[in-house]
Design an enzyme around this catalytic site. Structure first.
Site, PDB file in Angstrom:
ATOM      1  N   HIS A 122       3.982  -6.343  11.326  1.00 26.21           N
ATOM      2  CA  HIS A 122       3.651  -6.387   9.909  1.00 26.21           C
ATOM      3  C   HIS A 122       4.864  -6.582   9.001  1.00 26.21           C
ATOM      4  O   HIS A 122       4.703  -6.807   7.798  1.00 26.21           O
ATOM      5  CB  HIS A 122       2.884  -5.119   9.518  1.00 26.21           C
ATOM      6  CG  HIS A 122       2.204  -5.212   8.190  1.00 26.21           C
ATOM      7  ND1 HIS A 122       1.345  -6.250   7.853  1.00 26.21           N
ATOM      8  CD2 HIS A 122       2.263  -4.402   7.086  1.00 26.21           C
ATOM      9  CE1 HIS A 122       0.916  -6.072   6.629  1.00 26.21           C
ATOM     10  NE2 HIS A 122       1.446  -4.973   6.129  1.00 26.21           N
ATOM     11  N   TYR A 140       0.823  -1.213   0.000  1.00 27.13           N
ATOM     12  CA  TYR A 140       0.000   0.000   0.000  1.00 27.13           C
ATOM     13  C   TYR A 140       0.856   1.261   0.000  1.00 27.13           C
ATOM     14  O   TYR A 140       1.801   1.387   0.786  1.00 27.13           O
ATOM     15  CB  TYR A 140      -0.887  -0.006   1.235  1.00 27.13           C
ATOM     16  CG  TYR A 140      -1.974   1.039   1.252  1.00 27.13           C
ATOM     17  CD1 TYR A 140      -3.114   0.882   0.493  1.00 27.13           C
ATOM     18  CD2 TYR A 140      -1.859   2.169   2.046  1.00 27.13           C
ATOM     19  CE1 TYR A 140      -4.134   1.828   0.516  1.00 27.13           C
ATOM     20  CE2 TYR A 140      -2.863   3.121   2.078  1.00 27.13           C
ATOM     21  CZ  TYR A 140      -4.000   2.947   1.309  1.00 27.13           C
ATOM     22  OH  TYR A 140      -4.997   3.892   1.338  1.00 27.13           O
ATOM     23  N   SER A 169       1.711  -7.640   1.977  1.00 28.29           N
ATOM     24  CA  SER A 169       0.650  -6.758   2.452  1.00 28.29           C
ATOM     25  C   SER A 169      -0.369  -6.509   1.335  1.00 28.29           C
ATOM     26  O   SER A 169      -1.015  -7.453   0.875  1.00 28.29           O
ATOM     27  CB  SER A 169       1.251  -5.469   2.996  1.00 28.29           C
ATOM     28  OG  SER A 169       0.287  -4.696   3.676  1.00 28.29           O
ATOM     29  N   GLN A 170      -0.542  -5.271   0.873  1.00 24.36           N
ATOM     30  CA  GLN A 170      -1.447  -5.052  -0.254  1.00 24.36           C
ATOM     31  C   GLN A 170      -1.034  -5.928  -1.435  1.00 24.36           C
ATOM     32  O   GLN A 170      -1.884  -6.460  -2.149  1.00 24.36           O
ATOM     33  CB  GLN A 170      -1.441  -3.594  -0.692  1.00 24.36           C
ATOM     34  CG  GLN A 170      -2.292  -3.340  -1.941  1.00 24.36           C
ATOM     35  CD  GLN A 170      -2.162  -1.929  -2.465  1.00 24.36           C
ATOM     36  OE1 GLN A 170      -3.054  -1.119  -2.274  1.00 24.36           O
ATOM     37  NE2 GLN A 170      -1.040  -1.628  -3.109  1.00 24.36           N
ATOM     38  N   ASP A 185       0.868  -8.790  14.267  1.00 26.91           N
ATOM     39  CA  ASP A 185       0.563  -7.867  13.172  1.00 26.91           C
ATOM     40  C   ASP A 185      -0.694  -7.064  13.496  1.00 26.91           C
ATOM     41  O   ASP A 185      -1.811  -7.603  13.498  1.00 26.91           O
ATOM     42  CB  ASP A 185       0.368  -8.664  11.880  1.00 26.91           C
ATOM     43  CG  ASP A 185       0.354  -7.801  10.637  1.00 26.91           C
ATOM     44  OD1 ASP A 185       0.134  -6.580  10.761  1.00 26.91           O
ATOM     45  OD2 ASP A 185       0.550  -8.356   9.533  1.00 26.91           O
TER      46      ASP A 185
END
Length: 336
Positions: free
Chosen positions: A315, A94, A190-191, A280
């Site tokens: 994360h 992201y 992630s994204q 996370d």
């Protein structure tokens, strides 16, 4: 940071409560068909990278709405003429974009074709991006960021465009003459992991050639639970929007349900290697396991799947340790 989500034993049994819309597949059939009305127009222009062992290409292709999407393609310089390469298609986290041409050539260093998709409208944080998002809804009422762009209408939601772009990126990679179209692995953190799941889920039954999916600490999974649990990162954008738009919760969730990675994961047919981090607070562990446990459930033949759990990490996840795990995973996939 203390453990804030479920302990591992419960994570392994956790099921998402997200319920798939009845017209979910029809919605995505129509979205892909609409995108395919535009010529893919994939181009690969050689670019100097100052890296003697890597050949790089500036990529353009038509994504959602025929919009131009940028990317990089990296190939090992000393490849065997006439031999097509397996390709790793990578999606970005992201706010990030494709970066500079020299910035990430890791999969090409390992001997594979490495295709990196630039994410439309991003590239303002993390890595540099160069792909705009010209859709009218991008200028609508929204919280700063991307999570609520177009959230009032499922056709206009930002991730409809990003998911379709991700699907078309696979088609673009497959179109290159030196890539083996039957050996595509999708990945991202992630994204990027969420986009990898989306692309693989959309490819199932619509596009052949995806043989592996590697989502790391994936975002965009189990929206309703993520909005309630996540304290950092993009999910709180939705909560902040709803803090002011107090009557929009149910309608927003109805839109988000068409983009929930749990539903797309259930439709995947390729083997998968997930990762999850126990601390996370950006992509809560239960949302990752909700996706993992649903993965492949709708497939006629259940694909093999595994997950690496990093108990004491936030994360950042497994980082270099997960990269080594992926190297082994891809080698095993291709040897099978």
């Amino acid at each position: 940071m203390p453990l804030f989500d479920l302990p591992l034993g419960q994570l392994e049994r956790h099921e998402s409560t997200a319920t798939v819309p009845e017209d979910f597949d029809a919605f995505w059939d129509a979205s892909i068909a609409e995108a395919r009305e535009f010529e893919l127009a994939a181009s690969f222009e050689p670019v100097e990278n100052l890296l003697p062992l890597i050949d790089s290409y500036d990529v353009s292709f038509a994504g959602f709405g025929g919009d131009t999407i940028k990317g990089w393609l990296h190939l090992p310089a000393h490849r065997i003429p006439g031999e097509n390469l397996p390709v790793v298609v990578q999606y970005i986290g992201y706010s990030g974009g494709r970066g500079l041409v020299q910035q990430d050539t890791a999969w090409a260093q390992a001997g594979y074709a490495h295709f990196i998709m630039d994410t439309r409208g991003q590239g303002y944080g993390g890595l540099l991006g160069e792909t705009s998002d010209p859709h009218p809804s991008a200028g609508g009422v929204a919280h700063p960021g991307l999570m609520t762009r177009g959230i009032s209408n499922r056709e206009d939601y930002y991730y409809r465009r990003a998911y379709v772009d991700s699907f078309r990126a696979i088609e673009a990679a497959q179109s290159h003459a030196e890539i083996d179209e039957n050996k595509v692995i999708v990945t991202g953190i992630s994204q990027g992991g969420g986009l990898a799941i989306a692309a693989a889920g959309l490819a199932a039954g619509r596009l052949d050639g995806v043989i592996g999916v590697m989502p790391d600490v994936p975002f965009l999974q189990d929206f309703s639970r993520s909005i309630d649990l996540a304290v950092r990162g993009p999910y709180p954008e939705i909560a902040s929007f709803l803090k002011r738009h107090r009557t929009s919760y149910e309608s927003s969730l109805e839109v988000l349900n068409y983009y929930d990675g749990v539903h797309l994961a259930s439709r995947c047919t390729a083997p998968a290697l997930y990762s999850c981090a126990g601390l996370d607070d950006v992509c809560p562990p239960s949302t990752v396991y909700g996706s993992f446990n649903a993965y492949g459930r709708q497939a006629a033949l259940q694909p093999a799947k595994s997950i690496e759990y990093y108990r004491f990490n936030n994360h950042e996840g497994g980082q270099e340790h997960q990269w080594v795990r992926q190297l082994h995973y891809v080698a095993d996939l291709l040897a099978a």
